[in-house]
Motif scaffolding. Sequence first.
Motif, PDB file in Angstrom:
ATOM      1  N   PHE A 156     -43.458   7.687 -20.047  1.00  0.00           N
ATOM      2  CA  PHE A 156     -42.414   8.563 -19.236  1.00  0.00           C
ATOM      3  C   PHE A 156     -41.153   7.537 -19.126  1.00  0.00           C
ATOM      4  O   PHE A 156     -41.450   6.191 -18.643  1.00  0.00           O
ATOM      5  CB  PHE A 156     -42.653   9.181 -17.871  1.00  0.00           C
ATOM      6  N   THR A 157     -39.957   7.986 -19.356  1.00  0.00           N
ATOM      7  CA  THR A 157     -38.726   7.101 -19.206  1.00  0.00           C
ATOM      8  C   THR A 157     -38.260   7.069 -17.598  1.00  0.00           C
ATOM      9  O   THR A 157     -38.219   8.272 -16.938  1.00  0.00           O
ATOM     10  CB  THR A 157     -37.499   7.423 -20.138  1.00  0.00           C
ATOM     11  N   GLU A 158     -38.086   6.032 -17.060  1.00  0.00           N
ATOM     12  CA  GLU A 158     -37.392   5.797 -15.868  1.00  0.00           C
ATOM     13  C   GLU A 158     -35.862   5.611 -16.001  1.00  0.00           C
ATOM     14  O   GLU A 158     -35.605   4.463 -16.105  1.00  0.00           O
ATOM     15  CB  GLU A 158     -38.237   5.171 -14.807  1.00  0.00           C
ATOM     16  N   ALA A 159     -35.155   6.603 -15.677  1.00  0.00           N
ATOM     17  CA  ALA A 159     -33.702   6.160 -15.727  1.00  0.00           C
ATOM     18  C   ALA A 159     -32.830   7.370 -15.163  1.00  0.00           C
ATOM     19  O   ALA A 159     -33.632   8.437 -14.554  1.00  0.00           O
ATOM     20  CB  ALA A 159     -33.315   6.136 -17.083  1.00  0.00           C
ATOM     21  N   SER A 160     -31.624   7.200 -15.016  1.00  0.00           N
ATOM     22  CA  SER A 160     -30.968   8.422 -14.134  1.00  0.00           C
ATOM     23  C   SER A 160     -30.860   9.387 -15.042  1.00  0.00           C
ATOM     24  O   SER A 160     -30.993   9.248 -16.407  1.00  0.00           O
ATOM     25  CB  SER A 160     -29.468   7.927 -13.723  1.00  0.00           C
ATOM     26  N   TRP A 161     -30.604  10.547 -14.896  1.00  0.00           N
ATOM     27  CA  TRP A 161     -30.505  11.719 -15.755  1.00  0.00           C
ATOM     28  C   TRP A 161     -29.344  11.671 -16.580  1.00  0.00           C
ATOM     29  O   TRP A 161     -29.464  11.874 -17.675  1.00  0.00           O
ATOM     30  CB  TRP A 161     -30.439  12.974 -14.738  1.00  0.00           C
ATOM     31  N   LYS A 162     -28.398  11.067 -16.002  1.00  0.00           N
ATOM     32  CA  LYS A 162     -27.035  10.874 -16.922  1.00  0.00           C
ATOM     33  C   LYS A 162     -27.540   9.939 -17.957  1.00  0.00           C
ATOM     34  O   LYS A 162     -27.107  10.176 -19.096  1.00  0.00           O
ATOM     35  CB  LYS A 162     -25.873  10.315 -16.110  1.00  0.00           C
ATOM     36  N   ASP A 163     -28.247   8.779 -17.723  1.00  0.00           N
ATOM     37  CA  ASP A 163     -28.500   7.825 -18.833  1.00  0.00           C
ATOM     38  C   ASP A 163     -29.510   8.566 -20.005  1.00  0.00           C
ATOM     39  O   ASP A 163     -29.521   8.234 -21.041  1.00  0.00           O
ATOM     40  CB  ASP A 163     -29.206   6.734 -18.150  1.00  0.00           C
ATOM     41  N   ILE A 164     -30.459   9.455 -19.318  1.00  0.00           N
ATOM     42  CA  ILE A 164     -31.375  10.024 -20.171  1.00  0.00           C
ATOM     43  C   ILE A 164     -30.773  10.852 -21.369  1.00  0.00           C
ATOM     44  O   ILE A 164     -30.927  10.875 -22.388  1.00  0.00           O
ATOM     45  CB  ILE A 164     -32.335  10.842 -19.342  1.00  0.00           C
TER      46      ILE A 164
END
Length: 156
Positions: free
Chosen positions: A47-55
């Motif tokens: 799973f990727t951990e980042a802000s929704w905007k960055d995703i």
Amino acid sequence: MKKLFWLFAIALIGVTVLPTIAAFDPVKTDHTASRMAPKSDAEGIQFTEASWKDILKKAKAEKKVIFLDAYASWCGPCKLLQKNVFTKKAVGDYYNSKFINVKMDMEKGEGPALAQVYPLEAYPTLLYIDGNGKILRKVLGLQTPEALIAIGKSVK
């Protein structure tokens, strides 16, 4: 004699109950912490951990669909999905190559704001979202590894 009886009773309780209480370690029984810890050597979904905007930006740039596991920390089926489905090698092989995988507690962090954009009916909710933020598919509830792969294939 009564004092001796009570002293013996208290000692007996102390000997039998205190070791049980001392053995209880809330850190070991907190499954939420282990659920959220990323495992880089795991065979399952990464799973990727980042802000929704960055995703969203990443999905657009890589031309991939986002797989969002929308869960709640108290949800039993969510925990089963994480433990028994997301950890399977076949599921990880497919999802890691085809999707940007994200899991989000919809009651914490960015989750409540995201739940406003993508209203949920139940937990877990599995969302397949394009780089523009449009839902391509919405699946509710616990899935088997085979069903999850089949759903993923139907989205691509």
